[in-house]
Motif scaffolding. Structure first.
Motif, PDB file in Angstrom:
ATOM      1  N   UNK A   1       0.834  -1.199   0.000  1.00  0.00           N
ATOM      2  CA  UNK A   1       0.000   0.000   0.000  1.00  0.00           C
ATOM      3  C   UNK A   1       0.868   1.248   0.000  1.00  0.00           C
ATOM      4  N   UNK A   2       0.532   2.204  -0.824  1.00  0.00           N
ATOM      5  CA  UNK A   2       1.328   3.426  -0.900  1.00  0.00           C
ATOM      6  C   UNK A   2       0.650   4.529  -0.109  1.00  0.00           C
TER       7      UNK A   2
ATOM      8  N   UNK B   1      -2.235   5.878  -2.113  1.00  0.00           N
ATOM      9  CA  UNK B   1      -3.541   5.207  -2.048  1.00  0.00           C
ATOM     10  C   UNK B   1      -4.223   5.503  -0.722  1.00  0.00           C
ATOM     11  N   UNK B   2      -3.439   5.626   0.358  1.00  0.00           N
ATOM     12  CA  UNK B   2      -4.033   5.981   1.646  1.00  0.00           C
ATOM     13  C   UNK B   2      -4.681   7.357   1.568  1.00  0.00           C
TER      14      UNK B   2
ATOM     15  N   UNK C   1      -5.792   8.786  -1.128  1.00  0.00           N
ATOM     16  CA  UNK C   1      -6.997   8.686  -1.981  1.00  0.00           C
ATOM     17  C   UNK C   1      -8.173   8.124  -1.188  1.00  0.00           C
ATOM     18  N   UNK C   2      -7.883   7.111  -0.388  1.00  0.00           N
ATOM     19  CA  UNK C   2      -8.949   6.510   0.424  1.00  0.00           C
ATOM     20  C   UNK C   2      -9.489   7.532   1.424  1.00  0.00           C
TER      21      UNK C   2
ATOM     22  N   UNK D   1     -11.705  10.031  -0.274  1.00  0.00           N
ATOM     23  CA  UNK D   1     -13.008   9.448  -0.613  1.00  0.00           C
ATOM     24  C   UNK D   1     -13.894   9.306   0.606  1.00  0.00           C
ATOM     25  N   UNK D   2     -13.295   8.833   1.686  1.00  0.00           N
ATOM     26  CA  UNK D   2     -14.097   8.657   2.908  1.00  0.00           C
ATOM     27  C   UNK D   2     -14.558  10.015   3.435  1.00  0.00           C
TER      28      UNK D   2
ATOM     29  N   UNK E   1     -15.174  12.617   1.591  1.00  0.00           N
ATOM     30  CA  UNK E   1     -16.266  13.052   0.715  1.00  0.00           C
ATOM     31  C   UNK E   1     -17.569  12.345   1.081  1.00  0.00           C
ATOM     32  N   UNK E   2     -17.470  11.067   1.339  1.00  0.00           N
ATOM     33  CA  UNK E   2     -18.678  10.312   1.699  1.00  0.00           C
ATOM     34  C   UNK E   2     -19.237  10.824   3.030  1.00  0.00           C
TER      35      UNK E   2
END
Lengths: 294, 602
Positions: A1-2, A5-6, A8-9, A12-13, A15-16
């Motif tokens: 895992x980079x 990506x963390x 990005x996650x 996204x979370x 935003x949700x």
């Protein structure tokens, strides 16, 4: 895992979470809008407890959607509260809804009752009992002596028409009388005293004003006045007897509803004189109120 | 890079357009705003010209005829009103003065034309061209998005535009704002398609798109003057996007300038656009210079409208610079605003990383992880978003108080929100990858994406499809909902349409021949209410509360003195009717002779 990506996650979370919070906020806001039945119940509570001299205000002040249900009762529907004016009434009904369903009484006021009516709450408050209103200049405008000019040029303004004093023939705006005007964010019922031209002083005098502890003056230019590129500053002066107790120059486009409290304790009956002078009078729509509190 | 839309893409775009049209058609019970009422009247007057054109074309194009039929509302181009008028003549169900003699007063010169097809009410017939253009716009946004940003971004962009209460509300009107938004978008789309990607040769298809750019710009200019800002925008973009291809060098005795190929669309804008502009505006046929001087002068010296903004009533410059940006942030549904912010940050990051990639191998590696985008496209979208907002943001430009004057920039903001949706899905994909194999199936991912879409679109759709008659008074939940109008001191209705909410009360409560001061609602709007059967025909409209029995006060901060005067004149303490979607009064109906004060329950 980079790390990328963390991130990005996490974005996204976030935003949700933001979208979910938005949906919840919207639902809460909608649920706070009172329905017809709530307004009906609130009106019922007020009518059943109504006494002469009472006043209805809404909380938030702009929320008068159900006002037609209070037909025949005295209500303030301006979009901002004015607790100073409300204090002239013996009791005030506060018909409250979200987001101000539980408003806090102003300093010195007492909460007498609180009734929940569906999506609303009706509060009954009283202003401070130890500071009764002794005299209201607006209510006594008929008793005022209005004049303009100084010395030999002085002229009494004796034309009383439509609850206004004019100098000579009744004048549509160069007069002194009761109006409601937008001043400092809300409609205020005030004494209109439009400045005269070329430095000609306008004078409003109340002799024999009942004694009290505090003379409270409010003064300001109307919204229409401050938005015009016309006229000149206005000098506003209040005298008690021969003593100048308030002097204020209202700037060219100066907005505000300025309060001055003058201690008049122990002075007996008062001779209150308001004097207004401006060098250029287009749109110098000055308004004021004068009250004596015990 | 560019992806040519497929037939399936076109079908999806068409489906979205049809859905838009259906939603608009299902929510036509929206009052007539002031400007729409003026355009109703103009359309009706312009439509009379068609009769002459069909019977005597030579006479129709004469100066006398043009001046007669197109005299009204010459401060705006004729095209939209000609379309509204044509649609009205073709589809409108007119009243028959033989059976309804009173209806003569409802028409220009007291004479309605004969019904041709009579499929729709008159106002709906007038609105039909605008509804179609609004629907076409959704189709265009989707296909633009597919071609330049990808399908997922395209889908959110189209839905993000569809579900905006203000834009949706404006989409109903026989006005210019959404039509010019559609025309501007078409112009921008055609312009971009007329440009070969860097390094690619010009092809025949680029010529076609260039011609279409000229045509579309002509139509846009014939719709509203906002379109004049597109050519400088396109030029600015070309200079910035192709800046590396400009150069100058000393060769031999002189200076040698190097410039990139000039876009074909620029030539079309210079040749095709003026022809279209002139051809579709009859007032320019006989004395173009005089009328253009009047037109330019009117808009250059436009009066200032009041703007109520965070508790301050702005009446003259300087107007608040953030106004269009903040108003959009507060009046576009919050979920779309969130994705716009995410998309903008992502695109800004991409730009920084790609710029830095020239100097850093680390950044060059990072840049490779970003989607491949055609150089200049994001800048083009950004400028098309920014410039309409920036024009109105200028403190000396009239701000008007509503949100429609920069509406043509909003579809591009939606495309940027579409990029935000990509950011969301990328993160969810990374999360799914981290959580295990069971989340990696295509079905799960599609379902996840659909749920994410629903989470962001459903609140916007709900906001858009509730209180549709008062879309211009919507504020999003982040701003406090509609209560923001009262709590923050913001503009409420925009403009004059709120009396529509009082029509049922008027029709049911008032005695015969009641005199009603319609305040901010115009005579032309009242005429159309009569023609549509929305208002009792015995009601006597007037614009003097002293002479009226009822005053329909439209809540505008600048008018509150009038309400106070009326309240005194009517000896009324409270209004008899209040229209208040979301609990915030937009209209107070004051009635003479209130009940005597009483403390007893009636």
């Amino acid at each position: 895992m980079t790390a990328g990506s963390t991130t990005r996650i996490a974005v996204s979370l976030a935003l949700i979470a933001g979208a979910a919070a938005y949906a919840v906020m919207g639902a809460i806001q909608r649920s706070g809008v009172p329905d017809e039945a709530s307004w009906d119940q609130a009106a019922q509570v007020v009518r059943e407890g109504w006494q002469d001299g009472d006043l209805i205000v809404f909380a938030p002040a702009w929320a008068h959607a159900g006002a037609p249900r209070f037909q025949g009762l005295h209500a303030d529907i301006a979009e901002l509260p004015d607790w100073y004016e409300a204090a002239k009434h013996p009791r005030v009904w506060v018909v409250a809804q979200a987001p101000h369903r539980e408003p806090v009484p102003p300093y010195g006021w007492q909460a007498l009752a609180r009734t929940e009516t569906g999506g609303m709450t009706v509060h009954l408050w009283t202003p401070p009992a130890d500071q009764p209103l002794v005299w209201d200049g607006l209510a006594s405008i008929r008793d005022a002596k209005v004049a303009h000019g100084d010395g030999p040029a002085r002229q009494e303004c004796t034309t009383w028409q439509n609850n206004r004093w004019s100098c000579g023939a009744a004048h549509p705006w160069q007069n002194v009388g009761r109006v409601s005007r937008d001043i400092q964010g809300r409609e205020r019922t005030v004494i209109w005293a439009h400045g005269r031209d070329n430095g000609d002083p306008l004078e409003i005098r109340w002799p024999g004003v009942p004694a009290g502890r505090t003379l409270t003056i409010h003064v300001g230019l109307t919204q229409r006045a401050i938005e015009q590129a016309a006229g000149a500053p206005v000098v506003f002066e209040v005298r008690v007897g021969d003593r100048v107790v308030v002097q204020r120059t209202l700037g060219f486009n100066e907005g505000g509803w300025f309060r001055h409290d003058v201690d008049v304790t122990g002075q007996g009956a008062l001779d209150v004189t308001v004097r207004i002078v401006t060098k250029s009078n287009p749109f110098r729509q000055l308004c004021f109120t004068a009250d004596v509190w015990g | 890079m560019r992806v040519a839309p497929t037939r399936r893409d076109a079908a999806v775009g068409a489906a979205l357009a049809v859905l838009t049209f259906a939603l608009l058609a299902a929510t036509l019970d929206i009052g007539f705003s002031r400007d729409e009422s003026f355009y109703f009247s103009a359309a009706e007057q312009y439509a009379g010209w068609y009769d002459i054109l069909l019977t005597d074309p030579g006479k129709a194009v004469s100066k006398e005829s043009i001046d007669h039929f197109f005299a009204y509302n010459g401060e705006h181009p004729a095209l939209p009103k000609m379309l509204f008028g044509a649609s009205w003549r073709l589809f409108g169900q007119m009243h028959d003065p033989a059976t309804e003699p009173w209806s003569r007063a409802w028409y220009h010169q007291g004479q309605p034309p004969e019904t041709i097809l009579g499929w729709f009410s008159e106002s709906t017939a007038m609105r039909l061209p605008a509804l179609l253009l609004a629907s076409f716009l959704v189709f265009a946004i989707y296909l633009f998005g597919v071609e330049f940003l990808g399908r997922r971004a395209a889908l959110f962009a189209a839905l993000g535009w569809m579900f905006q209460p203000h834009a949706f509300w404006h989409s109903h009107f026989a006005c210019f704002d959404v039509p010019v938004t559609a025309m501007w978008f078409l112009t921008a789309w055609a312009f971009l398609k007329s440009m070969p990607a860097p390094g690619e040769p010009r092809q025949r298809t680029h010529w076609k798109w260039a011609l279409l750019t000229g045509l579309a710009l002509g139509l846009a200019l014939n719709t509203k003057h906002n379109a004049f800002f597109f050519p400088p925008l396109a030029f600015l973009w070309w200079v910035i996007a192709r800046r590396h291809e400009f150069g100058a060098s000393l060769e031999g005795p002189g200076l040698r300038l190097r410039i990139p190929p000039i876009p074909l669309a620029f030539f079309a804008m210079l040749i095709v656009t003026p022809v279209v502009y002139l051809a579709l505006w009859p007032k320019l046929w006989h004395d173009p210079i005089t009328h253009l001087k009047f037109y330019i002068s009117f808009h250059a010296k436009h009066e200032y409208y009041w703007v109520y903004y965070f508790g301050t009533l702005f009446t003259k410059p300087p107007f608040p610079l953030p106004f269009p940006f903040l108003m959009s942030a507060m009046t576009i549904p919050g979920t779309t605003v969130l994705l716009f912010a995410a998309g903008t940050l992502r695109l800004f990051k991409e730009h920084l990383v790609r710029t830095g990639a020239r100097f850093s191998t680390t950044l060059a590696r990072a840049a490779q992880r970003f989607p491949v985008r055609e150089p200049g496209v994001i800048l083009f979208i950004f400028l098309n978003f920014l410039i309409p907002f920036a024009v109105i943001a200028h403190p000396k430009v009239p701000h008007f108080g509503g949100t429609k004057h920069w509406l043509h920039g909003v579809p591009f903001a939606c495309l940027m929100a579409g990029v935000g949706f990509e950011v969301l899905l990328d993160g969810l994909k990374a999360l799914a990858d981290r959580m295990g194999d069971w989340l990696r199936s295509r079905t799960v991912r599609v379902a996840g994406a659909a749920l994410a879409l629903l989470l962001f679109v459903a609140p916007a759709a709900f906001d858009t499809l509730t209180d549709t008659a008062d879309g211009s008074s919507y504020y999003n939940a982040f701003a406090g909902g509609r209560a923001a109008m009262g709590e923050l001191g913001m503009q409420r209705e925009f403009w004059g349409n709120s009396s529509y909410s009082a029509l049922p009360w008027i029709n049911e409560s008032l005695p015969p021949n009641s005199r009603v001061d319609f305040h901010d609602t115009t005579w032309d709007a009242v005429r159309m209410y009569w023609r549509d059967g929305a208002l009792r025909r015995d009601v006597v409209p007037m614009w003097d509360y002293n002479a009226a029995d009822v005053f329909l006060f439209h809540w505008h901060k600048e008018f509150t003195d009038i309400e106070a005067d009326c309240r005194d004149a009517y000896h009324a303490e409270v209004p008899s009717f209040v229209a208040a979607p979301g609990g915030v009064p937009l209209l107070d109906a004051w009635r003479r002779a209130p009940a005597k004060p009483t403390g007893k329950t009636p």
